[in-house]
Design a protein around this motif. Sequence first.
Motif, PDB file in Angstrom:
ATOM      1  N   ARG A  22      10.966   0.420 -14.223  1.00 56.90           N
ATOM      2  CA  ARG A  22      10.053   0.568 -15.357  1.00 56.90           C
ATOM      3  C   ARG A  22       9.519   1.997 -15.398  1.00 56.90           C
ATOM      4  O   ARG A  22       9.363   2.644 -14.362  1.00 56.90           O
ATOM      5  CB  ARG A  22       8.875  -0.407 -15.206  1.00 56.90           C
ATOM      6  N   LEU A  24       6.671   3.689 -15.434  1.00 59.28           N
ATOM      7  CA  LEU A  24       5.239   3.497 -15.189  1.00 59.28           C
ATOM      8  C   LEU A  24       4.565   4.858 -15.009  1.00 59.28           C
ATOM      9  O   LEU A  24       5.178   5.793 -14.477  1.00 59.28           O
ATOM     10  CB  LEU A  24       5.050   2.625 -13.939  1.00 59.28           C
ATOM     11  N   TRP A  26       2.519   6.189 -13.023  1.00 52.64           N
ATOM     12  CA  TRP A  26       2.403   6.802 -11.687  1.00 52.64           C
ATOM     13  C   TRP A  26       3.773   7.203 -11.126  1.00 52.64           C
ATOM     14  O   TRP A  26       3.866   7.681 -10.018  1.00 52.64           O
ATOM     15  CB  TRP A  26       1.682   5.879 -10.713  1.00 52.64           C
ATOM     16  N   ARG A  27       4.823   6.973 -11.899  1.00 45.88           N
ATOM     17  CA  ARG A  27       6.154   7.346 -11.402  1.00 45.88           C
ATOM     18  C   ARG A  27       6.590   8.727 -11.887  1.00 45.88           C
ATOM     19  O   ARG A  27       7.722   9.139 -11.642  1.00 45.88           O
ATOM     20  CB  ARG A  27       7.189   6.291 -11.813  1.00 45.88           C
ATOM     21  N   GLU A  45      -1.431   3.097  -5.899  1.00 47.25           N
ATOM     22  CA  GLU A  45      -1.193   2.087  -4.862  1.00 47.25           C
ATOM     23  C   GLU A  45      -2.459   1.304  -4.532  1.00 47.25           C
ATOM     24  O   GLU A  45      -2.406   0.127  -4.229  1.00 47.25           O
ATOM     25  CB  GLU A  45      -0.596   2.725  -3.607  1.00 47.25           C
ATOM     26  N   LEU A  48      -2.965  -1.080  -7.449  1.00 44.51           N
ATOM     27  CA  LEU A  48      -1.932  -2.115  -7.537  1.00 44.51           C
ATOM     28  C   LEU A  48      -2.085  -3.198  -6.466  1.00 44.51           C
ATOM     29  O   LEU A  48      -1.397  -4.226  -6.537  1.00 44.51           O
ATOM     30  CB  LEU A  48      -0.547  -1.471  -7.440  1.00 44.51           C
ATOM     31  N   TYR A 128       0.403  -0.620   4.688  1.00 49.12           N
ATOM     32  CA  TYR A 128       1.191  -0.598   3.446  1.00 49.12           C
ATOM     33  C   TYR A 128       0.920   0.668   2.650  1.00 49.12           C
ATOM     34  O   TYR A 128       1.841   1.398   2.267  1.00 49.12           O
ATOM     35  CB  TYR A 128       0.897  -1.831   2.558  1.00 49.12           C
ATOM     36  N   ASP A 146       4.295  -4.679   1.337  1.00 44.93           N
ATOM     37  CA  ASP A 146       3.245  -5.474   0.695  1.00 44.93           C
ATOM     38  C   ASP A 146       3.777  -6.895   0.504  1.00 44.93           C
ATOM     39  O   ASP A 146       4.861  -7.228   1.010  1.00 44.93           O
ATOM     40  CB  ASP A 146       2.803  -4.825  -0.634  1.00 44.93           C
ATOM     41  N   ILE A 196      10.041  -2.892  -3.915  1.00 46.79           N
ATOM     42  CA  ILE A 196       8.801  -3.296  -4.607  1.00 46.79           C
ATOM     43  C   ILE A 196       9.156  -3.793  -6.010  1.00 46.79           C
ATOM     44  O   ILE A 196       8.669  -4.832  -6.474  1.00 46.79           O
ATOM     45  CB  ILE A 196       7.815  -2.100  -4.692  1.00 46.79           C
ATOM     46  N   GLU A 197      10.028  -3.038  -6.685  1.00 49.56           N
ATOM     47  CA  GLU A 197      10.407  -3.395  -8.062  1.00 49.56           C
ATOM     48  C   GLU A 197      11.150  -4.738  -8.096  1.00 49.56           C
ATOM     49  O   GLU A 197      10.916  -5.570  -8.968  1.00 49.56           O
ATOM     50  CB  GLU A 197      11.286  -2.273  -8.641  1.00 49.56           C
TER      51      GLU A 197
HETATM   52  N1  ADE Z   1       3.174  -2.357  -6.785  1.00 46.41           N
HETATM   53  C1  ADE Z   1       2.812  -1.662  -5.700  1.00 46.41           C
HETATM   54  N2  ADE Z   1       3.323  -0.413  -5.741  1.00 46.41           N
HETATM   55  C2  ADE Z   1       4.022  -0.318  -6.888  1.00 46.41           C
HETATM   56  C3  ADE Z   1       4.763   0.712  -7.502  1.00 46.41           C
HETATM   57  N3  ADE Z   1       4.871   1.893  -6.923  1.00 46.41           N
HETATM   58  N4  ADE Z   1       5.343   0.447  -8.693  1.00 46.41           N
HETATM   59  C4  ADE Z   1       5.198  -0.767  -9.260  1.00 46.41           C
HETATM   60  N5  ADE Z   1       4.511  -1.762  -8.742  1.00 46.41           N
HETATM   61  C5  ADE Z   1       3.921  -1.558  -7.559  1.00 46.41           C
END
Ligand code: ADE
Length: 380
Positions: A22, A24, A26-27, A45, A48, A128, A146, A196-197
Amino acid sequence: MTSTLRLPDPGPLLDWFAGAARDLPWRTVDPLTGRRDPYRVWISEIMLQQTRAAAVIPYYERFLERYPDLDSLAAAPEDEVLKLWEGLGYYSRARNLLAAARRVAALPADARPRTAASLRGLPGIGPYTAGAIASLSYDEAAPAVDGNVLRVLCRLLDQDWQRGDSAARRHAETLLAAWYAAYPAASPGRLNEALIELGARLCLPRRPFCGDCPFAAACAARRSGRAPGLPLPPARRPRPLELMAPLFLLHGGALLCLRRPPAGLLGGLWQVPFVDGLLHPGRRAAIEAALEPHCADARFIWQPLGSHRHVFSHLEWELGAESLTISGSSASPDPAVLTASLEAFLSTQSPPPDTALWLTAAERHELAFPAALHGFLARL
Ligand code: ADE
Protein backbone atom coordinates in the motif's frame (compact mmCIF):
# COMPACT_ATOMS: atom_id res chain seq x y z
CA MET A 1 11.59 -27.96 18.52
CA THR A 2 11.83 -24.61 16.80
CA SER A 3 15.63 -24.93 16.42
CA THR A 4 15.12 -27.25 13.40
CA LEU A 5 12.60 -24.92 11.78
CA ARG A 6 13.47 -22.84 8.73
CA LEU A 7 11.59 -20.04 7.03
CA PRO A 8 11.02 -20.46 3.27
CA ASP A 9 12.69 -18.69 0.34
CA PRO A 10 11.40 -15.08 0.57
CA GLY A 11 11.27 -14.63 -3.23
CA PRO A 12 7.48 -15.12 -3.65
CA LEU A 13 6.79 -12.82 -0.67
CA LEU A 14 9.01 -10.04 -2.04
CA ASP A 15 7.46 -10.34 -5.52
CA TRP A 16 3.99 -10.10 -4.00
CA PHE A 17 5.01 -7.11 -1.84
CA ALA A 18 6.48 -5.29 -4.86
CA GLY A 19 3.04 -5.37 -6.48
CA ALA A 20 0.72 -5.18 -3.46
CA ALA A 21 2.39 -2.77 -1.00
CA ARG A 22 0.00 0.00 0.00
CA ASP A 23 1.07 3.57 -0.66
CA LEU A 24 1.09 4.65 3.00
CA PRO A 25 2.33 8.11 4.04
CA TRP A 26 5.07 6.72 6.32
CA ARG A 27 6.54 4.69 3.46
CA THR A 28 7.91 7.76 1.65
CA VAL A 29 11.57 7.40 0.73
CA ASP A 30 13.94 10.39 0.57
CA PRO A 31 14.87 10.63 -3.14
CA LEU A 32 18.43 11.75 -2.26
CA THR A 33 19.37 9.10 0.27
CA GLY A 34 16.95 6.36 -0.84
CA ARG A 35 16.17 5.98 2.86
CA ARG A 36 13.20 6.55 5.08
CA ASP A 37 13.30 9.22 7.78
CA PRO A 38 13.71 7.37 11.12
CA TYR A 39 11.62 10.03 12.90
CA ARG A 40 8.68 9.40 10.55
CA VAL A 41 9.09 5.62 10.87
CA TRP A 42 9.13 5.96 14.65
CA ILE A 43 5.95 8.06 14.82
CA SER A 44 4.13 5.65 12.48
CA GLU A 45 5.23 2.52 14.33
CA ILE A 46 4.07 3.93 17.67
CA MET A 47 0.70 4.98 16.22
CA LEU A 48 0.28 1.60 14.47
CA GLN A 49 0.57 -0.35 17.73
CA GLN A 50 -2.91 -1.84 18.36
CA THR A 51 -4.34 0.44 15.64
CA ARG A 52 -5.18 -0.20 11.98
CA ALA A 53 -3.41 1.76 9.25
CA ALA A 54 -6.64 3.38 7.99
CA ALA A 55 -7.34 4.82 11.47
CA VAL A 56 -3.74 6.00 11.86
CA ILE A 57 -3.37 7.93 8.57
CA PRO A 58 -5.24 11.15 9.53
CA TYR A 59 -3.57 11.26 12.95
CA TYR A 60 -0.17 10.64 11.40
CA GLU A 61 -0.62 13.42 8.85
CA ARG A 62 -1.79 15.97 11.44
CA PHE A 63 1.03 14.98 13.79
CA LEU A 64 3.74 15.32 11.12
CA GLU A 65 2.33 18.65 10.02
CA ARG A 66 2.53 19.99 13.59
CA TYR A 67 5.83 18.28 14.51
CA PRO A 68 7.81 17.68 11.31
CA ASP A 69 10.97 16.63 13.14
CA LEU A 70 12.36 15.43 16.44
CA ASP A 71 13.23 18.91 17.75
CA SER A 72 9.75 20.31 17.14
CA LEU A 73 8.19 17.37 18.99
CA ALA A 74 10.69 17.61 21.86
CA ALA A 75 9.71 21.29 22.36
CA ALA A 76 5.94 20.58 22.44
CA PRO A 77 3.82 20.86 25.62
CA GLU A 78 2.33 17.52 26.73
CA ASP A 79 -1.27 18.81 26.64
CA GLU A 80 -0.84 19.75 22.98
CA VAL A 81 0.54 16.30 22.08
CA LEU A 82 -2.28 14.57 23.97
CA LYS A 83 -4.83 16.74 22.16
CA LEU A 84 -3.44 15.63 18.77
CA TRP A 85 -3.61 12.02 20.01
CA GLU A 86 -7.19 12.38 21.31
CA GLY A 87 -9.32 9.47 20.03
CA LEU A 88 -6.39 7.25 19.03
CA GLY A 89 -6.34 5.59 22.48
CA TYR A 90 -3.50 4.05 24.52
CA TYR A 91 -2.35 7.51 25.58
CA SER A 92 0.79 6.23 27.29
CA ARG A 93 2.09 5.92 23.72
CA ALA A 94 1.89 9.70 23.28
CA ARG A 95 3.42 10.47 26.67
CA ASN A 96 6.27 8.01 26.09
CA LEU A 97 6.85 9.36 22.59
CA LEU A 98 7.25 12.86 23.97
CA ALA A 99 9.54 11.69 26.81
CA ALA A 100 11.70 9.73 24.33
CA ALA A 101 11.83 12.69 21.89
CA ARG A 102 13.01 15.00 24.69
CA ARG A 103 15.64 12.50 25.77
CA VAL A 104 17.02 11.97 22.23
CA ALA A 105 16.86 15.67 21.30
CA ALA A 106 19.08 16.45 24.30
CA LEU A 107 21.87 14.29 22.80
CA PRO A 108 24.41 15.59 20.27
CA ALA A 109 23.40 14.55 16.71
CA ASP A 110 26.19 11.96 16.47
CA ALA A 111 25.19 10.31 19.77
CA ARG A 112 21.54 9.72 18.85
CA PRO A 113 20.47 6.06 18.79
CA ARG A 114 20.39 4.39 15.36
CA THR A 115 20.57 0.69 16.22
CA ALA A 116 17.85 -1.57 17.57
CA ALA A 117 19.94 -2.22 20.69
CA SER A 118 20.37 1.50 21.45
CA LEU A 119 16.76 2.39 20.63
CA ARG A 120 15.43 -0.26 23.00
CA GLY A 121 14.82 1.06 26.43
CA LEU A 122 13.79 4.54 25.30
CA PRO A 123 10.32 5.24 26.73
CA GLY A 124 7.73 3.30 24.68
CA ILE A 125 10.29 1.48 22.53
CA GLY A 126 10.27 -2.28 23.05
CA PRO A 127 11.78 -5.05 20.89
CA TYR A 128 9.24 -4.69 18.06
CA THR A 129 9.46 -0.92 17.66
CA ALA A 130 13.27 -0.88 18.00
CA GLY A 131 13.54 -3.57 15.29
CA ALA A 132 11.06 -1.80 13.03
CA ILE A 133 12.82 1.59 13.25
CA ALA A 134 16.33 0.12 12.81
CA SER A 135 15.37 -2.19 9.94
CA LEU A 136 13.02 0.12 8.02
CA SER A 137 15.23 3.23 8.36
CA TYR A 138 18.77 1.84 8.44
CA ASP A 139 18.22 -1.67 7.01
CA GLU A 140 19.70 -3.29 10.09
CA ALA A 141 19.06 -7.06 10.24
CA ALA A 142 16.83 -6.58 13.28
CA PRO A 143 13.66 -8.67 13.73
CA ALA A 144 10.40 -6.76 14.21
CA VAL A 145 7.81 -9.20 15.53
CA ASP A 146 4.41 -7.66 16.20
CA GLY A 147 1.12 -9.57 16.37
CA ASN A 148 0.86 -9.66 12.55
CA VAL A 149 4.32 -11.11 12.02
CA LEU A 150 3.92 -13.61 14.84
CA ARG A 151 0.72 -14.86 13.20
CA VAL A 152 2.37 -15.24 9.79
CA LEU A 153 5.35 -17.20 11.16
CA CYS A 154 3.21 -19.30 13.50
CA ARG A 155 1.11 -20.41 10.53
CA LEU A 156 3.99 -20.89 8.10
CA LEU A 157 5.54 -23.31 10.59
CA ASP A 158 2.26 -24.59 12.12
CA GLN A 159 3.35 -23.96 15.70
CA ASP A 160 1.24 -24.07 18.88
CA TRP A 161 2.22 -20.52 19.80
CA GLN A 162 -0.05 -18.31 21.86
CA ARG A 163 -0.95 -14.78 20.88
CA GLY A 164 1.08 -12.25 22.86
CA ASP A 165 3.41 -14.88 24.31
CA SER A 166 6.92 -13.51 24.80
CA ALA A 167 8.60 -16.92 24.42
CA ALA A 168 6.89 -17.31 21.01
CA ARG A 169 8.10 -13.82 20.08
CA ARG A 170 11.68 -14.75 20.95
CA HIS A 171 11.40 -17.98 18.85
CA ALA A 172 10.16 -15.86 15.96
CA GLU A 173 13.05 -13.37 16.39
CA THR A 174 15.60 -16.20 16.28
CA LEU A 175 14.01 -17.62 13.13
CA LEU A 176 14.04 -14.21 11.46
CA ALA A 177 17.71 -13.59 12.32
CA ALA A 178 18.57 -16.92 10.61
CA TRP A 179 16.36 -15.95 7.64
CA TYR A 180 18.16 -12.62 7.04
CA ALA A 181 21.50 -14.47 7.22
CA ALA A 182 20.35 -17.20 4.79
CA TYR A 183 19.18 -14.64 2.17
CA PRO A 184 21.79 -11.85 2.34
CA ALA A 185 20.69 -10.36 -0.99
CA ALA A 186 17.29 -9.43 0.47
CA SER A 187 16.95 -6.23 2.50
CA PRO A 188 15.96 -7.03 6.12
CA GLY A 189 13.82 -3.89 6.23
CA ARG A 190 11.93 -4.99 3.14
CA LEU A 191 11.54 -8.53 4.48
CA ASN A 192 10.13 -7.17 7.73
CA GLU A 193 7.70 -4.83 6.05
CA ALA A 194 6.57 -7.51 3.57
CA LEU A 195 5.74 -9.80 6.51
CA ILE A 196 3.87 -6.99 8.26
CA GLU A 197 1.94 -6.31 5.05
CA LEU A 198 1.13 -9.99 4.55
CA GLY A 199 -0.25 -10.17 8.11
CA ALA A 200 -2.32 -7.01 7.59
CA ARG A 201 -3.69 -7.89 4.14
CA LEU A 202 -3.97 -11.66 3.61
CA CYS A 203 -2.88 -13.67 6.65
CA LEU A 204 -5.78 -12.22 8.68
CA PRO A 205 -6.71 -13.43 12.18
CA ARG A 206 -9.90 -15.44 11.59
CA ARG A 207 -10.32 -15.64 7.81
CA PRO A 208 -6.97 -15.78 6.06
CA PHE A 209 -6.99 -15.42 2.25
CA CYS A 210 -4.79 -18.47 1.75
CA GLY A 211 -5.71 -18.73 -1.93
CA ASP A 212 -3.99 -15.40 -2.68
CA CYS A 213 -1.00 -15.91 -0.39
CA PRO A 214 2.51 -15.90 -1.90
CA PHE A 215 3.55 -18.36 0.83
CA ALA A 216 0.60 -20.77 0.23
CA ALA A 217 2.83 -23.57 -1.10
CA ALA A 218 5.22 -23.26 1.84
CA CYS A 219 2.64 -22.86 4.62
CA ALA A 220 2.43 -25.81 7.01
CA ALA A 221 -0.79 -24.58 8.68
CA ARG A 222 -2.45 -24.33 5.29
CA ARG A 223 -1.65 -28.02 4.76
CA SER A 224 -2.83 -29.03 8.24
CA GLY A 225 -5.96 -26.85 7.99
CA ARG A 226 -5.12 -25.11 11.27
CA ALA A 227 -4.36 -21.63 9.89
CA PRO A 228 -7.57 -19.84 11.02
CA GLY A 229 -7.07 -20.92 14.67
CA LEU A 230 -3.39 -19.97 14.93
CA PRO A 231 -1.81 -18.51 16.94
CA LEU A 232 -3.74 -19.97 19.87
CA PRO A 233 -5.78 -17.50 21.92
CA PRO A 234 -4.24 -16.46 25.25
CA ALA A 235 -6.03 -17.55 28.42
CA ARG A 236 -8.48 -14.68 28.94
CA ARG A 237 -9.09 -13.08 32.26
CA PRO A 238 -12.59 -11.62 32.53
CA ARG A 239 -12.61 -7.83 32.19
CA PRO A 240 -13.77 -6.11 35.38
CA LEU A 241 -16.78 -3.83 34.84
CA GLU A 242 -16.78 -0.44 36.58
CA LEU A 243 -20.16 1.24 37.01
CA MET A 244 -19.79 5.02 37.32
CA ALA A 245 -21.69 8.28 36.86
CA PRO A 246 -19.67 11.08 35.24
CA LEU A 247 -20.93 14.26 36.90
CA PHE A 248 -20.88 17.32 34.63
CA LEU A 249 -20.94 20.16 37.18
CA LEU A 250 -21.72 23.43 35.42
CA HIS A 251 -21.48 26.96 36.76
CA GLY A 252 -21.87 30.07 34.63
CA GLY A 253 -21.20 28.06 31.47
CA ALA A 254 -17.95 26.55 32.79
CA LEU A 255 -17.49 22.85 33.50
CA LEU A 256 -15.65 21.41 36.48
CA CYS A 257 -12.79 19.32 35.05
CA LEU A 258 -10.04 17.25 36.64
CA ARG A 259 -6.74 16.02 35.26
CA ARG A 260 -5.87 12.31 35.51
CA PRO A 261 -2.48 11.41 37.03
CA PRO A 262 0.39 11.41 34.49
CA ALA A 263 0.89 7.62 34.39
CA GLY A 264 -1.55 4.73 34.00
CA LEU A 265 -4.90 4.46 32.23
CA LEU A 266 -5.65 7.61 30.18
CA GLY A 267 -2.77 9.35 31.99
CA GLY A 268 -2.73 13.14 31.67
CA LEU A 269 -6.19 13.36 30.06
CA TRP A 270 -9.00 15.54 31.40
CA GLN A 271 -12.38 14.38 32.69
CA VAL A 272 -15.19 15.29 35.08
CA PRO A 273 -15.69 13.82 38.58
CA PHE A 274 -16.86 10.20 38.40
CA VAL A 275 -19.39 9.18 41.06
CA ASP A 276 -18.99 5.53 42.07
CA GLY A 277 -22.03 3.47 40.99
CA LEU A 278 -25.07 4.99 39.35
CA LEU A 279 -27.13 7.96 40.46
CA HIS A 280 -30.58 7.67 42.07
CA PRO A 281 -32.77 10.16 43.95
CA GLY A 282 -31.18 9.46 47.36
CA ARG A 283 -27.67 9.92 45.97
CA ARG A 284 -28.57 13.10 44.13
CA ALA A 285 -29.97 14.57 47.39
CA ALA A 286 -26.83 13.55 49.31
CA ILE A 287 -24.62 15.13 46.63
CA GLU A 288 -26.60 18.38 46.81
CA ALA A 289 -26.25 18.37 50.60
CA ALA A 290 -22.46 17.96 50.27
CA LEU A 291 -22.19 20.79 47.71
CA GLU A 292 -24.59 23.23 49.39
CA PRO A 293 -22.23 24.72 52.03
CA HIS A 294 -19.86 25.79 49.22
CA CYS A 295 -22.47 27.30 46.88
CA ALA A 296 -24.31 30.09 48.69
CA ASP A 297 -27.98 30.44 47.61
CA ALA A 298 -27.59 28.01 44.74
CA ARG A 299 -30.26 25.99 43.01
CA PHE A 300 -29.31 22.59 41.60
CA ILE A 301 -30.66 21.41 38.26
CA TRP A 302 -30.06 17.80 37.23
CA GLN A 303 -30.24 16.52 33.69
CA PRO A 304 -29.52 13.04 32.35
CA LEU A 305 -26.90 12.90 29.57
CA GLY A 306 -27.38 9.25 28.59
CA SER A 307 -25.27 6.18 29.09
CA HIS A 308 -22.24 4.70 27.37
CA ARG A 309 -20.25 1.48 27.67
CA HIS A 310 -16.53 1.81 26.96
CA VAL A 311 -14.36 -1.26 26.49
CA PHE A 312 -10.63 -1.01 27.24
CA SER A 313 -8.27 -3.96 26.68
CA HIS A 314 -8.41 -5.01 30.35
CA LEU A 315 -11.44 -3.18 31.77
CA GLU A 316 -14.94 -1.95 30.91
CA TRP A 317 -16.69 1.22 32.00
CA GLU A 318 -20.48 1.46 32.17
CA LEU A 319 -21.19 5.18 32.43
CA GLY A 320 -24.53 6.83 33.28
CA ALA A 321 -23.81 10.55 33.04
CA GLU A 322 -25.74 13.53 34.40
CA SER A 323 -25.20 17.24 34.36
CA LEU A 324 -25.69 19.26 37.54
CA THR A 325 -26.04 22.97 36.94
CA ILE A 326 -25.31 25.20 39.91
CA SER A 327 -27.59 28.14 39.32
CA GLY A 328 -28.24 31.38 41.19
CA SER A 329 -24.94 31.54 43.05
CA SER A 330 -22.96 34.36 41.51
CA ALA A 331 -19.47 33.72 42.92
CA SER A 332 -17.72 30.80 41.30
CA PRO A 333 -17.31 28.06 43.94
CA ASP A 334 -13.73 26.87 44.44
CA PRO A 335 -13.45 23.79 42.15
CA ALA A 336 -11.00 21.91 44.39
CA VAL A 337 -13.16 22.50 47.50
CA LEU A 338 -16.27 21.46 45.58
CA THR A 339 -14.61 18.25 44.37
CA ALA A 340 -13.23 17.48 47.83
CA SER A 341 -16.73 17.85 49.30
CA LEU A 342 -17.81 14.99 46.99
CA GLU A 343 -14.94 12.70 48.00
CA ALA A 344 -17.20 10.16 49.75
CA PHE A 345 -19.13 9.63 46.50
CA LEU A 346 -16.25 9.47 44.02
CA SER A 347 -14.84 6.45 42.24
CA THR A 348 -11.14 5.57 42.32
CA GLN A 349 -11.22 6.62 38.62
CA SER A 350 -11.80 10.22 39.74
CA PRO A 351 -8.59 12.32 39.75
CA PRO A 352 -7.45 14.16 42.90
CA PRO A 353 -9.46 17.32 43.79
CA ASP A 354 -6.36 19.56 43.61
CA THR A 355 -6.32 19.15 39.81
CA ALA A 356 -9.82 20.69 39.48
CA LEU A 357 -10.47 23.71 37.26
CA TRP A 358 -13.53 25.46 35.82
CA LEU A 359 -13.07 25.27 32.07
CA THR A 360 -15.02 27.07 29.37
CA ALA A 361 -15.97 25.28 26.14
CA ALA A 362 -13.12 27.08 24.33
CA GLU A 363 -10.61 25.98 26.98
CA ARG A 364 -11.88 22.40 26.88
CA HIS A 365 -11.47 22.36 23.13
CA GLU A 366 -7.68 22.68 23.56
CA LEU A 367 -7.44 19.72 25.96
CA ALA A 368 -7.74 15.96 25.50
CA PHE A 369 -10.67 14.09 27.07
CA PRO A 370 -11.18 10.30 26.93
CA ALA A 371 -13.27 9.16 23.94
CA ALA A 372 -15.68 7.63 26.49
CA LEU A 373 -16.77 11.20 27.40
CA HIS A 374 -16.97 12.78 23.94
CA GLY A 375 -20.66 11.97 23.42
CA PHE A 376 -21.64 13.47 26.79
CA LEU A 377 -19.53 16.60 26.20
CA ALA A 378 -21.23 17.11 22.84
CA ARG A 379 -24.63 16.99 24.59
CA LEU A 380 -23.87 19.76 27.12
N1 ADE B 1 1.80 -1.96 11.06
C1 ADE B 1 2.92 -1.84 11.78
N2 ADE B 1 3.92 -1.33 11.02
C2 ADE B 1 3.41 -1.12 9.80
C3 ADE B 1 3.94 -0.61 8.59
N3 ADE B 1 5.19 -0.21 8.53
N4 ADE B 1 3.11 -0.54 7.52
C4 ADE B 1 1.83 -0.95 7.63
N5 ADE B 1 1.28 -1.42 8.73
C5 ADE B 1 2.06 -1.52 9.82
